[in-house]
Design a protein around this motif. Structure first.
Motif, short mmCIF file in Angstrom:
data_model
loop_
_atom_site.label_atom_id
_atom_site.label_comp_id
_atom_site.label_asym_id
_atom_site.label_seq_id
_atom_site.Cartn_x
_atom_site.Cartn_y
_atom_site.Cartn_z
N ILE A 94 7.50 21.93 -9.44
CA ILE A 94 7.80 21.69 -10.85
C ILE A 94 9.31 21.80 -11.03
CG2 ILE A 94 7.45 22.44 -13.22
CD1 ILE A 94 4.72 23.49 -12.14
N HIS A 95 9.88 20.75 -11.56
CA HIS A 95 11.33 20.68 -11.73
C HIS A 95 11.66 20.57 -13.20
CE1 HIS A 95 13.26 19.17 -7.76
NE2 HIS A 95 12.58 20.27 -7.59
N GLU A 96 12.90 20.92 -13.49
CA GLU A 96 13.39 20.70 -14.84
C GLU A 96 14.71 19.97 -14.79
OE1 GLU A 96 13.81 24.16 -17.33
OE2 GLU A 96 13.76 22.89 -19.12
N THR A 97 14.80 18.89 -15.54
CA THR A 97 16.06 18.18 -15.71
C THR A 97 16.77 18.76 -16.91
OG1 THR A 97 15.16 16.14 -14.79
CG2 THR A 97 17.13 15.93 -16.17
N LYS A 98 18.06 19.04 -16.73
CA LYS A 98 18.86 19.51 -17.87
C LYS A 98 20.08 18.62 -18.01
CE LYS A 98 17.48 24.33 -17.73
NZ LYS A 98 17.71 25.58 -16.99
N THR A 99 20.45 18.35 -19.23
CA THR A 99 21.66 17.57 -19.48
C THR A 99 22.61 18.45 -20.27
OG1 THR A 99 20.32 15.57 -19.50
CG2 THR A 99 22.53 15.39 -20.41
N ASN A 100 23.82 18.67 -19.73
CA ASN A 100 24.73 19.61 -20.39
C ASN A 100 25.57 18.93 -21.47
OD1 ASN A 100 26.86 18.29 -19.18
ND2 ASN A 100 27.21 19.82 -17.61
N ALA A 101 26.47 19.70 -22.08
CA ALA A 101 27.26 19.19 -23.20
C ALA A 101 28.16 18.03 -22.78
CB ALA A 101 28.10 20.32 -23.79
N GLU A 102 28.50 17.97 -21.50
CA GLU A 102 29.35 16.87 -21.01
C GLU A 102 28.51 15.65 -20.65
OE1 GLU A 102 30.17 20.23 -19.77
OE2 GLU A 102 31.43 20.08 -21.55
N GLY A 103 27.21 15.72 -20.85
CA GLY A 103 26.36 14.57 -20.56
C GLY A 103 25.94 14.48 -19.11
N VAL A 104 26.16 15.56 -18.33
CA VAL A 104 25.81 15.53 -16.91
C VAL A 104 24.39 16.07 -16.73
CG1 VAL A 104 26.40 16.38 -14.62
CG2 VAL A 104 28.22 15.80 -16.25
N SER A 105 23.55 15.26 -16.09
CA SER A 105 22.17 15.66 -15.84
C SER A 105 22.03 16.28 -14.46
CB SER A 105 21.25 14.46 -15.94
OG SER A 105 21.05 14.12 -17.28
N SER A 106 21.24 17.33 -14.39
CA SER A 106 20.93 17.94 -13.09
C SER A 106 19.48 18.34 -13.11
CB SER A 106 21.83 19.14 -12.85
OG SER A 106 21.64 20.09 -13.88
N MET A 107 18.96 18.61 -11.93
CA MET A 107 17.52 18.85 -11.79
C MET A 107 17.35 20.02 -10.84
SD MET A 107 15.12 15.79 -10.49
CE MET A 107 15.81 15.66 -8.87
N SER A 108 16.49 20.95 -11.19
CA SER A 108 16.26 22.07 -10.27
C SER A 108 14.86 22.62 -10.48
CB SER A 108 17.30 23.16 -10.51
OG SER A 108 17.30 23.52 -11.87
N PRO A 109 14.34 23.40 -9.50
CA PRO A 109 13.01 23.96 -9.64
C PRO A 109 12.91 24.80 -10.92
CG PRO A 109 13.78 24.21 -7.40
CD PRO A 109 14.95 23.71 -8.20
N ALA A 110 11.81 24.63 -11.63
CA ALA A 110 11.67 25.27 -12.94
C ALA A 110 11.14 26.70 -12.83
CB ALA A 110 10.74 24.45 -13.82
N LEU A 123 10.80 18.74 -18.07
CA LEU A 123 9.99 19.20 -16.95
C LEU A 123 9.28 18.02 -16.30
CD1 LEU A 123 8.36 22.29 -18.69
CD2 LEU A 123 9.99 22.38 -16.78
N HIS A 124 9.15 18.08 -14.99
CA HIS A 124 8.36 17.06 -14.31
C HIS A 124 7.78 17.63 -13.03
CE1 HIS A 124 12.58 16.56 -13.00
NE2 HIS A 124 12.08 16.35 -11.81
N ALA A 125 6.68 17.05 -12.60
CA ALA A 125 6.13 17.38 -11.29
C ALA A 125 6.88 16.51 -10.30
CB ALA A 125 4.64 17.09 -11.26
N MET A 126 7.75 17.14 -9.54
CA MET A 126 8.57 16.41 -8.57
C MET A 126 7.78 16.32 -7.27
SD MET A 126 11.93 15.50 -8.13
CE MET A 126 13.16 15.44 -6.81
N LEU A 127 7.61 15.09 -6.79
CA LEU A 127 6.76 14.88 -5.61
C LEU A 127 7.65 14.50 -4.44
CD1 LEU A 127 4.16 12.79 -7.63
CD2 LEU A 127 4.00 15.23 -7.05
N MET A 128 8.06 15.51 -3.69
CA MET A 128 8.97 15.26 -2.57
C MET A 128 8.19 15.11 -1.28
SD MET A 128 12.07 17.84 -3.68
CE MET A 128 10.97 19.15 -4.21
N ARG A 129 8.74 14.31 -0.35
CA ARG A 129 8.10 14.02 0.93
C ARG A 129 6.75 13.35 0.72
NH1 ARG A 129 10.93 15.93 5.17
NH2 ARG A 129 12.85 16.17 4.10
N LEU A 130 6.79 12.19 0.13
CA LEU A 130 5.56 11.42 -0.09
C LEU A 130 4.90 11.12 1.25
CD1 LEU A 130 6.52 8.74 -2.81
CD2 LEU A 130 5.34 10.93 -3.13
#
Ligand SMILES: [Cu+2]
Lengths: 208, 155
Positions: free
Chosen positions: B76-92, B110-117
């Motif tokens: 489970i990951h969470e994407t965050k976009t900061n005040a400068e408009g930069v998006s990043s993604m990390s485990p939630a 939040l998203h279910a990140m599916l790595m190594r399909l």
């Protein structure tokens, strides 16, 4: 007497310098600062970079001048933000219909290592046909990002893989190359489409 | 809590028809609605899945992980976009859901990140995704795979 005059003069000088410093601070960092100036992209006419589009054409800022431009950064290995932005843009273009026909729409990769010309071609093929995919050498991508005042950063995700943090805003330029405004990620569509129209209208004004 | 497992299996069976059906459960349980994902290009890129998870029970539940035969590293990951408009993604990390509350996994958050399909995600197909809870309970949902340009569960 003479000495005193010099002192007085010196004091006035110090005062003047202090005033200048204060004015400088006020304008640059203080409340008088024009807020986003450091983060606003420069005009396309002031940018200098060489990239390749997804049909293998050499492109640069001059490719965009003459038509209004919508541009954004991303990478094709991006599972969440990038397909969402591309879908949003496809939707905005659908909403604009014929109005958007005379517009450049450019998706610039921040991950040229994985996003080759072929990769970009396949990827953009899934979205609105107006969207062009641009890639190129890392140092050229860095120059584009610098002109846009955009940032990107490679972040390892474990076991050798990586993802990219990057500016997710959509940038709008007039046909003249002048920066108009940007659409922030998460901005509702009812704000996005009018912003795009502003960039389109500026072209009309320039043309008359 | 065997109940989660049981109802999860039941839900999986119910949703095998490919319908975007709630993985429903009894009281104090977890209901998943509006699950969807986007098709992948090949297997090298990570996929993402979205859904709304409702805690219809009387006890808080805590989502601690994911499992699916589709991907070796679902997270489970969470994407965050900061005040400068930069998006990043990390485990939630763990996600606690209070009784009566729901958590939305949706684009840009939040998203279910599916790595190594393990196989490509093909439009029109579905895949099972199991939500793992801290009490040992599990809920499995059948996630429909929509087009690459899908914007939501309705696309
Ligand atoms: Cu992710």
């Amino acid at each position: 007497m003479r000495r005193r005059a010099i002192l007085g003069y010196g004091a006035a000088g110090v005062g003047a310098v202090a005033l200048m410093l204060f004015v400088g601070w006020w304008q640059v960092d203080g409340p008088g600062a024009p807020a986003p100036v450091g983060q606003r992209p420069v005009a396309l006419t002031e940018m200098d970079f060489r990239l390749t589009d997804h049909e293998d054409n050499a492109v640069g800022p001059e490719t965009l001048i003459g038509r209004p431009t919508m541009a954004f950064f991303g990478f094709t290995y991006c599972p969440d933000v990038c397909p969402t932005t591309l879908s949003d843009i496809s939707g905005w273009l659908d909403d604009l219909g014929d109005e958007a026909d005379e517009m450049n729409v450019v998706f610039i990769t921040v991950d040229p290592e994985r996003d080759t010309v072929e990769t970009m071609a396949e990827y953009v093929g899934y979205f609105h046909p107006a969207i062009r995919g641009w890639t190129g050498p890392e140092e050229q991508i860095a120059r584009v990002a610098d002109g846009f005042r955009a940032t990107y950063e490679r972040v390892p995700t474990g076991s050798g893989d990586y993802t990219m943090n990057h500016t997710a805003s959509v940038f709008l330029f007039a046909a003249s190359g002048r920066f108009v405004t940007m659409i922030d990620y998460h901005e509702p569509r009812e704000f996005a489409v009018p912003k795009i129209r502003r960039a389109l209208e500026e072209e009309m004004e320039g043309a008359t | 809590m065997k109940k989660h497992t049981l109802t999860g299996t039941l839900a999986a069976l119910l949703t095998l028809g490919g319908l975007s059906v709630p993985a429903l459960a009894g009281p104090e349980d977890v209901v998943v609605v509006n699950a969807w994902s986007r098709a992948s290009i090949g297997m090298n890129r990570p996929g993402a899945a979205y859904m709304t998870i409702r805690n219809t029970g009387d006890e808080p539940v805590t989502l601690i992980g994911l499992a699916t035969p589709l991907a070796m590293m679902p997270e489970i990951h969470e994407t965050k976009t900061n005040a400068e408009g930069v998006s990043s993604m990390s485990p939630a990390g763990e996600i606690a859901i209070a009784p009566g509350e729901s958590v939305a996994l949706e684009p840009g958050g939040l998203h279910a990140m599916l790595m190594r399909l393990q196989e490509p995600m093909t439009e029109g197909e579905t895949f099972p995704l199991t939500l793992l809870f801290d009490d040992g309970g599990e809920v499995t949902v059948e996630v429909p795979i929509l087009g690459i340009a899908a914007r939501g569960p309705e696309d």
